[in-house]
Each structure stands twice: as C-alpha cells, then as structure tokens.
Design a protein around this motif. Sequence first.
Motif, PDB file in Angstrom:
ATOM      1  N   MET A  91      42.542 112.793  73.883  1.00  0.00           N
ATOM      2  CA  MET A  91      43.073 111.441  74.066  1.00  0.00           C
ATOM      3  C   MET A  91      41.999 110.382  73.814  1.00  0.00           C
ATOM      4  O   MET A  91      42.276 109.335  73.214  1.00  0.00           O
ATOM      5  CB  MET A  91      43.638 111.291  75.474  1.00  0.00           C
ATOM      6  N   ARG A  92      40.774 110.647  74.251  1.00  0.00           N
ATOM      7  CA  ARG A  92      39.683 109.691  74.044  1.00  0.00           C
ATOM      8  C   ARG A  92      39.345 109.530  72.560  1.00  0.00           C
ATOM      9  O   ARG A  92      38.884 108.461  72.138  1.00  0.00           O
ATOM     10  CB  ARG A  92      38.447 110.160  74.792  1.00  0.00           C
ATOM     11  N   LEU A  93      39.573 110.588  71.779  1.00  0.00           N
ATOM     12  CA  LEU A  93      39.283 110.530  70.348  1.00  0.00           C
ATOM     13  C   LEU A  93      40.507 110.111  69.534  1.00  0.00           C
ATOM     14  O   LEU A  93      40.434 110.067  68.302  1.00  0.00           O
ATOM     15  CB  LEU A  93      38.786 111.890  69.862  1.00  0.00           C
ATOM     16  N   SER A  94      41.621 109.827  70.210  1.00  0.00           N
ATOM     17  CA  SER A  94      42.839 109.434  69.507  1.00  0.00           C
ATOM     18  C   SER A  94      42.684 108.043  68.904  1.00  0.00           C
ATOM     19  O   SER A  94      41.940 107.193  69.402  1.00  0.00           O
ATOM     20  CB  SER A  94      44.029 109.462  70.474  1.00  0.00           C
ATOM     21  N   ARG A 100      44.003 106.490  74.380  1.00  0.00           N
ATOM     22  CA  ARG A 100      42.560 106.312  74.547  1.00  0.00           C
ATOM     23  C   ARG A 100      42.243 105.489  75.795  1.00  0.00           C
ATOM     24  O   ARG A 100      41.332 105.806  76.560  1.00  0.00           O
ATOM     25  CB  ARG A 100      41.988 105.633  73.301  1.00  0.00           C
ATOM     26  N   GLY A 101      43.037 104.450  76.022  1.00  0.00           N
ATOM     27  CA  GLY A 101      42.821 103.627  77.214  1.00  0.00           C
ATOM     28  C   GLY A 101      43.171 104.361  78.497  1.00  0.00           C
ATOM     29  O   GLY A 101      42.476 104.238  79.506  1.00  0.00           O
ATOM     30  N   ALA A 102      44.255 105.152  78.476  1.00  0.00           N
ATOM     31  CA  ALA A 102      44.653 105.897  79.667  1.00  0.00           C
ATOM     32  C   ALA A 102      43.589 106.925  80.049  1.00  0.00           C
ATOM     33  O   ALA A 102      43.245 107.080  81.234  1.00  0.00           O
ATOM     34  CB  ALA A 102      45.992 106.585  79.432  1.00  0.00           C
ATOM     35  N   ALA A 103      43.055 107.626  79.055  1.00  0.00           N
ATOM     36  CA  ALA A 103      41.994 108.598  79.334  1.00  0.00           C
ATOM     37  C   ALA A 103      40.738 107.904  79.849  1.00  0.00           C
ATOM     38  O   ALA A 103      40.066 108.411  80.764  1.00  0.00           O
ATOM     39  CB  ALA A 103      41.676 109.404  78.081  1.00  0.00           C
ATOM     40  N   GLY A 104      40.417 106.755  79.286  1.00  0.00           N
ATOM     41  CA  GLY A 104      39.245 106.018  79.748  1.00  0.00           C
ATOM     42  C   GLY A 104      39.381 105.561  81.194  1.00  0.00           C
ATOM     43  O   GLY A 104      38.429 105.633  81.972  1.00  0.00           O
ATOM     44  N   ARG A 174      34.336 116.054  74.741  1.00  0.00           N
ATOM     45  CA  ARG A 174      34.364 115.013  73.701  1.00  0.00           C
ATOM     46  C   ARG A 174      33.035 114.958  72.947  1.00  0.00           C
ATOM     47  O   ARG A 174      33.014 114.835  71.712  1.00  0.00           O
ATOM     48  CB  ARG A 174      34.659 113.654  74.335  1.00  0.00           C
ATOM     49  N   SER A 175      31.927 115.077  73.668  1.00  0.00           N
ATOM     50  CA  SER A 175      30.627 115.065  72.993  1.00  0.00           C
ATOM     51  C   SER A 175      30.472 116.275  72.076  1.00  0.00           C
ATOM     52  O   SER A 175      29.870 116.184  71.002  1.00  0.00           O
ATOM     53  CB  SER A 175      29.504 115.033  74.025  1.00  0.00           C
TER      54      SER A 175
END
Length: 307
Positions: A91-94, A100-104, A174-175
Amino acid sequence: MTVLPANTTRDEDSDVVVPRRRPWRWVGTVVSVLIVAAVANSFLTNPNYQWDVVATYLFDPRILDGLLTTLQLTVVSMVLASALGLLLAVMRLSRGRLPRGAAGVYIWLFRGTPVLVQLILWYNLAILVPSVSIGIPFGPTLFSAQTNTIITPWTAAILGLALNEAAYLGEIIRSGIVSVDRGQTEAANALGLSRVDTFRRIVLPQALRVTVPPASNEAIGLLKYSSVVSVIALPELLYSGQLIYARTYETIPVLLVVCIWYLVVVTLLTLLEHWLERRLGVGFRTGAGGDANPRKGRWARWWSGNH
C-alpha cells in the motif's frame, strides 16, 4: 640513501615488516578478562544467587506453561504481523493516494504510541464498543456478541502485539522491495509477466535477502517485549515467574530461571536467522570476488577459478 654493490640485488622478501605496537589493545584485553573473571566468580561463589533453587524451578510446570504461552504469542503475532506488514508495504508503494495515505496513517499511529498503552486499550475495548455486530448495511444483523466475550486476555495480547509489530515490519519490507533494482521489473514486463507474478517470483525473493536480518531482530524483540502482556494477567513466562516468587519470595532465583529460558529461545532464533540468511544468499555473491557458498573449500574455489 644506501648504495648497494653492483653484484648485489635487494631481496624484497627479506624486508621485515614490523607491526605497530598497540599497548592499549593489550590493556583493554587484560581489563576485559578481569571483568569477565570477576563476573564469573560472582556467579559461582555468591550464595545469594541460590543456584540450587534455580535448578529446582528450571523445569517447573508453571514455568514451562508460561514459556509455551510466550512462544505461541510470538509465533502467532509474528505471522499476522508479517502478512499485515506485507500489505502495508504494498500500500505504501501504491500509486494511489488513498491506500498510500491509509498505510502511512496506520504506521504513524501504531509506531507513535507505546505497545503497553495499546494492550490496555484493546483489553478495555468494551468500554468504547460494548457489543460487536456484523451484518448487511441497512439490513439484517448476521452476527452479534458482547465485546467482553470476544476480547479475552489472549485476544487482546495478539491484537496489541501483532498490530503494533506490523507497523515496523511494513517499513522493513518496503525498504527491501525498494532495494530491488528497477531493471528487474522492467525485464519481467518485457518477458510478459503480470505484476503479481513479477512481485511474487522476482521482487519478493530478492527483497527477502534484505528484510530477513531486521525482521529477525524484530522477532527477537517481539519475543522479549511480549512480557508486557503481564499487565492484562496473561500468564506468559515472566508473569508465571512473578506468580511463583510472589508466593515463595524467591525473587532472584525465579528471575534467573526466566532469563535462562529467554536466552535459550533467543539463541535458537539467532541460529535460525543465520540459516535463513545462508539459504536466501545461495546464488548471490557476498562481496567483491567472494563466493556465494561460504562452505566451499579452498581447492574447489581454485579449481572453479582456473577451469
């Protein structure tokens, strides 16, 4: 400048290289040995450790039951956190702003609040939500139950540990995904692979080599700070020890038993981590001119390099 005779040549192999003296290294070594000897002497000669009592409680059924609960908490929470962390990483890489905002926001919230506070909130969820219902919007209710019957100490511990750990694993995964060269996905697209197959067959296996060491550290950390679930009266390893020494007043020996079992489990997890690193590193060079297989012998490396 030294002039050599005409019939004399300098033998480079005869030059003796004298290593630099490092007296402070010897001083540090002596001090370290003395400290280790003093600590070992204290462990062996101080009667207040009560090693006979430690041996009595080492395989006590209450301690073993607490150890089993700790292991179950760690395994279940780590599995759930890994699955949720992978979802958060994707989600963060979407490219979409909403996922992306929800995962953040999720990562910001769960990393920004202590896990102890989260455990207490989950355990007292019935104060906020007295009952849980599942049904069709504006339609009949399919399932309804009191929150207190669902949120047991075990459920609250799993929710608190897994959801908190997922926030950290999401960033670790993610990294690892970002570390995979973009050319790998471009080559997969050129071969006609779908995005799912590219991620599952190419990106994720390479990302695991990067994520396994920090994820293993998180698993070890999860094992140790699972002891905070004692605040909600779940009898894991530490809480089982507390119940024993609250009755017998043998605090130090029981805590030593708890520490011994933590050390045993952490050692096994460390060995498993090293095995995974070697397993995932097969086929990849470990350094400049290095070999992917560290167990390969000197003569085998020489033979493969000359044939």
